[in-house]
Design a protein around this motif. Structure first.
Motif, PDB file in Angstrom:
ATOM      1  N   SER A  25       0.828  -1.212   0.000  1.00 17.78           N
ATOM      2  CA  SER A  25       0.000   0.000   0.000  1.00 17.78           C
ATOM      3  C   SER A  25       0.858   1.256   0.000  1.00 17.78           C
ATOM      4  O   SER A  25       0.585   2.213  -0.736  1.00 17.78           O
ATOM      5  CB  SER A  25      -0.937   0.000   1.206  1.00 17.78           C
ATOM      6  OG  SER A  25      -0.225  -0.159   2.411  1.00 17.78           O
ATOM      7  N   ASN A  48      -6.847  -3.799  -4.354  1.00 19.91           N
ATOM      8  CA  ASN A  48      -6.716  -2.452  -3.804  1.00 19.91           C
ATOM      9  C   ASN A  48      -5.956  -1.488  -4.709  1.00 19.91           C
ATOM     10  O   ASN A  48      -6.191  -0.281  -4.675  1.00 19.91           O
ATOM     11  CB  ASN A  48      -5.988  -2.514  -2.455  1.00 19.91           C
ATOM     12  CG  ASN A  48      -6.790  -3.226  -1.391  1.00 19.91           C
ATOM     13  OD1 ASN A  48      -7.999  -3.045  -1.291  1.00 19.91           O
ATOM     14  ND2 ASN A  48      -6.122  -4.043  -0.591  1.00 19.91           N
ATOM     15  N   GLY A  64      -7.363  -9.934   5.139  1.00 15.88           N
ATOM     16  CA  GLY A  64      -7.847  -8.593   5.442  1.00 15.88           C
ATOM     17  C   GLY A  64      -8.988  -8.189   4.533  1.00 15.88           C
ATOM     18  O   GLY A  64      -9.440  -8.961   3.680  1.00 15.88           O
ATOM     19  N   GLU A  94      -2.964   3.271  14.250  1.00 18.87           N
ATOM     20  CA  GLU A  94      -3.938   2.368  13.622  1.00 18.87           C
ATOM     21  C   GLU A  94      -4.712   3.088  12.521  1.00 18.87           C
ATOM     22  O   GLU A  94      -4.905   2.563  11.424  1.00 18.87           O
ATOM     23  CB  GLU A  94      -4.901   1.841  14.690  1.00 18.87           C
ATOM     24  CG  GLU A  94      -5.854   0.768  14.206  1.00 18.87           C
ATOM     25  CD  GLU A  94      -5.188  -0.579  13.994  1.00 18.87           C
ATOM     26  OE1 GLU A  94      -5.779  -1.421  13.282  1.00 18.87           O
ATOM     27  OE2 GLU A  94      -4.087  -0.791  14.526  1.00 18.87           O
ATOM     28  N   TRP A  95      -5.142   4.311  12.811  1.00 18.98           N
ATOM     29  CA  TRP A  95      -5.874   5.090  11.810  1.00 18.98           C
ATOM     30  C   TRP A  95      -4.974   5.471  10.641  1.00 18.98           C
ATOM     31  O   TRP A  95      -5.390   5.425   9.481  1.00 18.98           O
ATOM     32  CB  TRP A  95      -6.467   6.347  12.456  1.00 18.98           C
ATOM     33  CG  TRP A  95      -7.761   6.078  13.149  1.00 18.98           C
ATOM     34  CD1 TRP A  95      -7.972   5.931  14.488  1.00 18.98           C
ATOM     35  CD2 TRP A  95      -9.033   5.876  12.524  1.00 18.98           C
ATOM     36  NE1 TRP A  95      -9.296   5.659  14.741  1.00 18.98           N
ATOM     37  CE2 TRP A  95      -9.974   5.621  13.548  1.00 18.98           C
ATOM     38  CE3 TRP A  95      -9.467   5.887  11.198  1.00 18.98           C
ATOM     39  CZ2 TRP A  95     -11.319   5.382  13.285  1.00 18.98           C
ATOM     40  CZ3 TRP A  95     -10.815   5.651  10.937  1.00 18.98           C
ATOM     41  CH2 TRP A  95     -11.719   5.402  11.968  1.00 18.98           C
ATOM     42  N   MET A 140      -4.639   2.479   8.397  1.00 21.76           N
ATOM     43  CA  MET A 140      -5.850   2.204   7.616  1.00 21.76           C
ATOM     44  C   MET A 140      -5.999   3.197   6.468  1.00 21.76           C
ATOM     45  O   MET A 140      -6.351   2.819   5.342  1.00 21.76           O
ATOM     46  CB  MET A 140      -7.085   2.238   8.519  1.00 21.76           C
ATOM     47  CG  MET A 140      -7.203   1.031   9.435  1.00 21.76           C
ATOM     48  SD  MET A 140      -8.808   0.914  10.269  1.00 21.76           S
ATOM     49  CE  MET A 140      -8.707   2.298  11.401  1.00 21.76           C
ATOM     50  N   HIS A 157      -3.423   2.404   3.839  1.00 21.89           N
ATOM     51  CA  HIS A 157      -3.842   1.185   3.138  1.00 21.89           C
ATOM     52  C   HIS A 157      -4.870   1.495   2.053  1.00 21.89           C
ATOM     53  O   HIS A 157      -4.861   0.892   0.980  1.00 21.89           O
ATOM     54  CB  HIS A 157      -4.428   0.200   4.150  1.00 21.89           C
ATOM     55  CG  HIS A 157      -5.019  -1.033   3.538  1.00 21.89           C
ATOM     56  ND1 HIS A 157      -4.250  -2.032   2.985  1.00 21.89           N
ATOM     57  CD2 HIS A 157      -6.310  -1.424   3.375  1.00 21.89           C
ATOM     58  CE1 HIS A 157      -5.029  -2.987   2.516  1.00 21.89           C
ATOM     59  NE2 HIS A 157      -6.284  -2.644   2.738  1.00 21.89           N
ATOM     60  N   GLU A 158      -5.742   2.450   2.331  1.00 21.70           N
ATOM     61  CA  GLU A 158      -6.811   2.765   1.390  1.00 21.70           C
ATOM     62  C   GLU A 158      -6.451   3.906   0.442  1.00 21.70           C
ATOM     63  O   GLU A 158      -7.322   4.474  -0.224  1.00 21.70           O
ATOM     64  CB  GLU A 158      -8.098   3.067   2.160  1.00 21.70           C
ATOM     65  CG  GLU A 158      -8.560   1.867   2.980  1.00 21.70           C
ATOM     66  CD  GLU A 158      -9.989   1.963   3.446  1.00 21.70           C
ATOM     67  OE1 GLU A 158     -10.624   3.020   3.220  1.00 21.70           O
ATOM     68  OE2 GLU A 158     -10.484   0.983   4.027  1.00 21.70           O
TER      69      GLU A 158
END
Length: 272
Positions: free
Chosen positions: A6, A37, A169, A214-215, A218, A221-222
């Protein structure tokens, strides 16, 4: 699971968009399929940085299978060991992902021959990792840049088969995904860094760093790296690293590693 692919895709997309603008291109092409993704990451970055350019996606639009791609290459005289082509391998600085027929199931593991690096080291080995302000800057006392340190540790640890696993995931488009990966240096560095942080950071620093980290992961990743909130989170994370300086001692064994301990002038266990 280290965020290898990512992060790579985001910076690849940024570099491609910048280069396309530099040469005056009117379109950008990428080879992502319609199932994963990467299509979202590339499309998002290109639309933000180069909205005036057309995005061409032949693999996705033509719904080409890997077998069809192989046949196309064969018909155009491309010679290769096609048996290995049944595995999709993406090798980068922060890990290597491995996809194949087994990862499309929920119960099969990857065979030994699917892993890019073979296990050849069997004897235990002690490694010293030096950190400065949260970044790895030395391996066994050898002064290195962070990138050099990652590569050096990977060279030492990967032949032990450390960092192999299969990750399950959620993809950006809402379906479950399963992929194998080998990432010896990233897995060791992440755990070594966390251990050092436990010794030099306070309780609430650790708590909020975990929450925001963590945020951040994420969002990365996106493909949301360009969102302004990422700069805000980075400012906090960077501030927490001021005293994350010291040495971490790690023992390597086949398919595993053990964190032995740390040395740091900022170790709160040694404070008076």
């Amino acid at each position: 699971y280290p965020l290898s692919v990512s992060a790579e895709r985001v910076f690849q997309a940024v570099a491609i968009a910048e280069y396309a603008k530099k040469i005056g291109a009117d379109a950008i092409a990428h080879g992502s399929t319609g199932a994963g993704n990467d299509q979202v990451r590339f499309d998002l970055i290109f639309n933000v940085l180069a909205p005036e350019m057309e995005i061409i996606t032949p693999i996705r639009d033509m719904k080409l299978s890997r077998e069809e791609e192989v046949e196309f290459l064969k018909s155009h005289g491309v010679e290769k060991e096609w048996a290995k082509a049944k595995y999709s391998i993406n090798k980068g600085l922060w890990g290597t992902s491995v996809g194949g027929a087994e990862t499309l199931t929920s119960h099969q593991s990857l065979p030994e021959e699917a892993w890019p690096t073979k296990i050849v080291n069997r004897d235990g080995l002690m490694v010293e990792i030096g950190f400065e302000h949260g970044e790895p800057t030395s391996i066994n006392g050898e002064r290195l840049t962070p990138v050099q340190a990652i590569k050096k540790l990977q060279e030492i640890a990967q032949p032990y088969g450390i960092g192999r696993d299969i990750h399950v995931g959620d993809t950006i488009i809402g379906i479950k995904g399963r992929v194998g990966f080998e990432a010896a240096a990233p897995m060791i560095l992440i755990k070594a860094h966390q251990l050092l942080e436990k010794h030099v950071l306070g309780k609430w620093q650790l708590y909020w760093k975990d929450q925001l980290g963590e945020w951040y992961g994420m969002l990365m990743h996106e493909g949301q790296f360009l969102d302004p909130v990422m700069r805000d989170i980075e400012a906090f994370l960077e501030n927490t690293q001021q005293k994350v300086t010291g040495k971490v001692f790690v023992k390597l064994e086949p398919k595993r590693f053990e964190l032995i301990g740390i040395e740091s002038e900022f170790d709160l266990m040694q404070s008076k």
